[in-house]
Design a protein around this motif. Structure first.
Motif, PDB file in Angstrom:
ATOM      1  N   ALA A  93      28.450  -5.829 -61.598  1.00 59.33           N
ATOM      2  CA  ALA A  93      27.642  -7.029 -61.348  1.00 59.33           C
ATOM      3  C   ALA A  93      26.585  -6.789 -60.256  1.00 59.33           C
ATOM      4  CB  ALA A  93      28.542  -8.197 -60.956  1.00 59.33           C
ATOM      5  N   TYR A  94      26.661  -5.660 -59.574  1.00 59.10           N
ATOM      6  CA  TYR A  94      25.675  -5.316 -58.551  1.00 59.10           C
ATOM      7  C   TYR A  94      24.310  -4.972 -59.174  1.00 59.10           C
ATOM      8  CZ  TYR A  94      23.315  -2.463 -55.007  1.00 59.10           C
ATOM      9  OH  TYR A  94      22.385  -1.932 -54.148  1.00 59.10           O
ATOM     10  N   ARG A  95      24.258  -4.701 -60.460  1.00 59.76           N
ATOM     11  CA  ARG A  95      23.056  -4.177 -61.109  1.00 59.76           C
ATOM     12  C   ARG A  95      21.741  -4.861 -60.702  1.00 59.76           C
ATOM     13  NH1 ARG A  95      19.626  -4.702 -65.353  1.00 59.76           N
ATOM     14  NH2 ARG A  95      18.946  -2.776 -66.330  1.00 59.76           N
ATOM     15  N   PRO A  96      21.597  -6.187 -60.780  1.00 54.92           N
ATOM     16  CA  PRO A  96      20.287  -6.771 -60.440  1.00 54.92           C
ATOM     17  C   PRO A  96      19.905  -6.628 -58.967  1.00 54.92           C
ATOM     18  CG  PRO A  96      21.878  -8.502 -60.898  1.00 54.92           C
ATOM     19  CD  PRO A  96      22.541  -7.195 -61.232  1.00 54.92           C
ATOM     20  N   TRP A  97      20.865  -6.271 -58.116  1.00 49.06           N
ATOM     21  CA  TRP A  97      20.624  -6.154 -56.684  1.00 49.06           C
ATOM     22  C   TRP A  97      20.285  -4.723 -56.279  1.00 49.06           C
ATOM     23  CZ3 TRP A  97      20.413 -10.896 -54.722  1.00 49.06           C
ATOM     24  CH2 TRP A  97      21.090 -11.909 -55.405  1.00 49.06           C
ATOM     25  N   ALA A  98      20.364  -3.789 -57.211  1.00 46.72           N
ATOM     26  CA  ALA A  98      20.182  -2.361 -56.931  1.00 46.72           C
ATOM     27  C   ALA A  98      18.711  -2.029 -56.637  1.00 46.72           C
ATOM     28  CB  ALA A  98      20.715  -1.539 -58.099  1.00 46.72           C
ATOM     29  N   SER A  99      18.454  -0.755 -56.391  1.00 44.08           N
ATOM     30  CA  SER A  99      17.126  -0.285 -55.975  1.00 44.08           C
ATOM     31  C   SER A  99      16.029  -0.623 -56.974  1.00 44.08           C
ATOM     32  CB  SER A  99      17.154   1.229 -55.768  1.00 44.08           C
ATOM     33  OG  SER A  99      17.936   1.555 -54.650  1.00 44.08           O
ATOM     34  N   ARG A 100      14.888  -0.939 -56.393  1.00 45.10           N
ATOM     35  CA  ARG A 100      13.691  -1.267 -57.167  1.00 45.10           C
ATOM     36  C   ARG A 100      12.505  -0.485 -56.608  1.00 45.10           C
ATOM     37  NH1 ARG A 100      13.949  -6.216 -59.986  1.00 45.10           N
ATOM     38  NH2 ARG A 100      16.023  -7.126 -59.848  1.00 45.10           N
ATOM     39  N   ALA A 101      11.675  -0.021 -57.514  1.00 49.15           N
ATOM     40  CA  ALA A 101      10.418   0.603 -57.113  1.00 49.15           C
ATOM     41  C   ALA A 101       9.415  -0.500 -56.821  1.00 49.15           C
ATOM     42  CB  ALA A 101       9.893   1.507 -58.223  1.00 49.15           C
ATOM     43  N   ILE A 102       8.655  -0.320 -55.771  1.00 55.14           N
ATOM     44  CA  ILE A 102       7.564  -1.239 -55.447  1.00 55.14           C
ATOM     45  C   ILE A 102       6.303  -0.614 -56.041  1.00 55.14           C
ATOM     46  CG2 ILE A 102       6.277  -2.396 -53.614  1.00 55.14           C
ATOM     47  CD1 ILE A 102       8.796  -1.857 -51.809  1.00 55.14           C
ATOM     48  N   LEU A 103       5.741  -1.267 -57.040  1.00 57.77           N
ATOM     49  CA  LEU A 103       4.602  -0.722 -57.778  1.00 57.77           C
ATOM     50  C   LEU A 103       3.343  -1.522 -57.494  1.00 57.77           C
ATOM     51  CD1 LEU A 103       6.336  -0.434 -61.285  1.00 57.77           C
ATOM     52  CD2 LEU A 103       6.269   1.290 -59.473  1.00 57.77           C
ATOM     53  N   LEU A 104       2.233  -0.805 -57.271  1.00 56.50           N
ATOM     54  CA  LEU A 104       0.935  -1.466 -57.213  1.00 56.50           C
ATOM     55  C   LEU A 104       0.583  -1.867 -58.643  1.00 56.50           C
ATOM     56  CD1 LEU A 104      -1.381   0.585 -54.839  1.00 56.50           C
ATOM     57  CD2 LEU A 104      -0.474  -1.710 -54.498  1.00 56.50           C
ATOM     58  N   LYS A 105       0.423  -3.151 -58.866  1.00 51.33           N
ATOM     59  CA  LYS A 105       0.229  -3.680 -60.212  1.00 51.33           C
ATOM     60  C   LYS A 105      -0.992  -3.076 -60.907  1.00 51.33           C
ATOM     61  CE  LYS A 105       0.972  -8.204 -60.388  1.00 51.33           C
ATOM     62  NZ  LYS A 105       0.705  -9.648 -60.405  1.00 51.33           N
ATOM     63  N   ASN A 106      -2.110  -2.970 -60.203  1.00 49.93           N
ATOM     64  CA  ASN A 106      -3.346  -2.515 -60.838  1.00 49.93           C
ATOM     65  C   ASN A 106      -3.403  -1.010 -61.067  1.00 49.93           C
ATOM     66  OD1 ASN A 106      -3.579  -1.921 -58.131  1.00 49.93           O
ATOM     67  ND2 ASN A 106      -5.734  -2.513 -57.979  1.00 49.93           N
ATOM     68  N   GLU A 107      -2.534  -0.232 -60.410  1.00 47.58           N
ATOM     69  CA  GLU A 107      -2.552   1.226 -60.558  1.00 47.58           C
ATOM     70  C   GLU A 107      -1.267   1.782 -61.158  1.00 47.58           C
ATOM     71  OE1 GLU A 107      -3.860   3.322 -57.002  1.00 47.58           O
ATOM     72  OE2 GLU A 107      -4.770   1.456 -56.283  1.00 47.58           O
ATOM     73  N   MET A 108      -0.208   0.956 -61.226  1.00 46.38           N
ATOM     74  CA  MET A 108       1.116   1.394 -61.682  1.00 46.38           C
ATOM     75  C   MET A 108       1.541   2.647 -60.924  1.00 46.38           C
ATOM     76  SD  MET A 108       2.141  -1.029 -63.408  1.00 46.38           S
ATOM     77  CE  MET A 108       3.703  -0.434 -64.025  1.00 46.38           C
ATOM     78  N   LYS A 109       1.440   2.535 -59.600  1.00 49.75           N
ATOM     79  CA  LYS A 109       1.789   3.602 -58.678  1.00 49.75           C
ATOM     80  C   LYS A 109       2.912   3.101 -57.773  1.00 49.75           C
ATOM     81  CE  LYS A 109      -1.568   5.795 -56.675  1.00 49.75           C
ATOM     82  NZ  LYS A 109      -2.725   6.084 -55.808  1.00 49.75           N
ATOM     83  N   THR A 110       3.931   3.928 -57.578  1.00 52.74           N
ATOM     84  CA  THR A 110       5.051   3.570 -56.709  1.00 52.74           C
ATOM     85  C   THR A 110       4.633   3.759 -55.252  1.00 52.74           C
ATOM     86  OG1 THR A 110       6.587   4.309 -58.416  1.00 52.74           O
ATOM     87  CG2 THR A 110       7.483   4.010 -56.205  1.00 52.74           C
ATOM     88  N   ILE A 111       4.778   2.672 -54.468  1.00 49.08           N
ATOM     89  CA  ILE A 111       4.380   2.733 -53.060  1.00 49.08           C
ATOM     90  C   ILE A 111       5.559   2.519 -52.114  1.00 49.08           C
ATOM     91  CG2 ILE A 111       2.027   2.022 -53.580  1.00 49.08           C
ATOM     92  CD1 ILE A 111       2.865  -0.761 -52.308  1.00 49.08           C
ATOM     93  N   GLY A 112       6.757   2.344 -52.675  1.00 46.55           N
ATOM     94  CA  GLY A 112       7.920   2.145 -51.823  1.00 46.55           C
ATOM     95  C   GLY A 112       9.161   1.853 -52.641  1.00 46.55           C
ATOM     96  N   LEU A 113      10.231   1.595 -51.920  1.00 50.28           N
ATOM     97  CA  LEU A 113      11.529   1.311 -52.520  1.00 50.28           C
ATOM     98  C   LEU A 113      12.155   0.156 -51.762  1.00 50.28           C
ATOM     99  CD1 LEU A 113      13.750   2.498 -54.543  1.00 50.28           C
ATOM    100  CD2 LEU A 113      14.745   3.508 -52.489  1.00 50.28           C
ATOM    101  N   VAL A 114      12.835  -0.716 -52.475  1.00 53.14           N
ATOM    102  CA  VAL A 114      13.527  -1.835 -51.863  1.00 53.14           C
ATOM    103  C   VAL A 114      14.849  -2.017 -52.592  1.00 53.14           C
ATOM    104  CG1 VAL A 114      12.426  -3.579 -53.338  1.00 53.14           C
ATOM    105  CG2 VAL A 114      13.249  -4.217 -51.063  1.00 53.14           C
ATOM    106  N   ARG A 115      15.853  -2.502 -51.865  1.00 55.55           N
ATOM    107  CA  ARG A 115      17.148  -2.767 -52.493  1.00 55.55           C
ATOM    108  C   ARG A 115      17.927  -3.757 -51.654  1.00 55.55           C
ATOM    109  NH1 ARG A 115      21.408   0.434 -49.944  1.00 55.55           N
ATOM    110  NH2 ARG A 115      22.719   0.308 -51.768  1.00 55.55           N
ATOM    111  N   PHE A 116      18.863  -4.405 -52.324  1.00 53.91           N
ATOM    112  CA  PHE A 116      19.854  -5.196 -51.618  1.00 53.91           C
ATOM    113  C   PHE A 116      21.042  -4.278 -51.389  1.00 53.91           C
ATOM    114  CE2 PHE A 116      17.361  -8.422 -53.834  1.00 53.91           C
ATOM    115  CZ  PHE A 116      17.172  -9.362 -52.842  1.00 53.91           C
ATOM    116  N   HIS A 117      21.649  -4.359 -50.241  1.00 51.34           N
ATOM    117  CA  HIS A 117      22.767  -3.478 -49.914  1.00 51.34           C
ATOM    118  C   HIS A 117      24.042  -3.859 -50.653  1.00 51.34           C
ATOM    119  CE1 HIS A 117      20.808  -1.242 -46.557  1.00 51.34           C
ATOM    120  NE2 HIS A 117      20.018  -2.279 -46.650  1.00 51.34           N
TER     121      HIS A 117
END
Length: 186
Positions: free
Chosen positions: A65-89
């Protein structure tokens, strides 16, 4: 799983759930495959965040059930470039070890060096807080920040986070723990 759990959209960003395939490709140092699966470029700096991805794998084995809280890439919408990472612990903590953790989620983020001080961390945090409140009725949020990380301390305070505790993390050392309770702030 519906798209609202996989992508969080903000004005400039897509905050995309990595999922098992992208996570495994990153853990295997296979950025080419990870980029194809994510539909976005991923800089080599992303591989500095493997500890977060390993923690995700461990947590998902213990609690799917942790799945939706796991790591996410932070993407610049107009370039589809990863600029960071965020997650819930973790998922929202119902049986917390400390009262301030009850019903709360702790979030952590890392914006890559070329993209700092441009408002992306603020936009990411706001997007995550709104998403958690709307889709999971979570209103309590925690961040743990090194006392030397002045930009993150300033950002947390600007959202109304209040220092609640101090802890010594086995990897990061001394951290100040801040809590935001949006039910108190509404």
């Amino acid at each position: 799983m519906s798209i609202f759990l996989n992508d969080i959209i903000t004005p400039r960003l897509i905050i995309r759930l990595l999922g098992e395939e992208v996570t495994n490709a990153c853990l295997d140092n296979n950025l080419e495959t990870a980029q194809q699966l994510l539909h976005a470029t991923i800089p080599a700096e992303f591989l500095n965040e493997l500890n977060s991805l390993q923690n995700d794998c461990r947590q998902l084995r213990e609690d799917p059930a942790y799945r939706p809280w796991a790591s996410r890439a932070i993407l610049l919408k107009n370039e589809m470039k990863t600029i960071g990472l965020v997650r819930f612990h973790s998922s929202p903590e119902l049986h917390a070890d400390k009262p301030y953790r009850k019903g709360a989620v702790e979030l952590g983020y890392h914006i890559f060096s070329d993209y700092r001080r441009k408002g992306y961390a603020r936009e990411t945090i706001l997007g995550l807080i709104d998403w958690a409140a709307v889709h999971f009725s979570v209103h309590r949020f925690i961040v743990s920040i090194s006392p030397e990380n002045l930009p993150s301390l300033e950002l947390a305070r600007s959202f109304g986070f209040i220092k609640t505790d101090e802890v010594v993390d086995e990897i990061d050392g001394l951290e100040y723990v801040y809590l935001l309770d949006r039910q108190l702030n509404t």
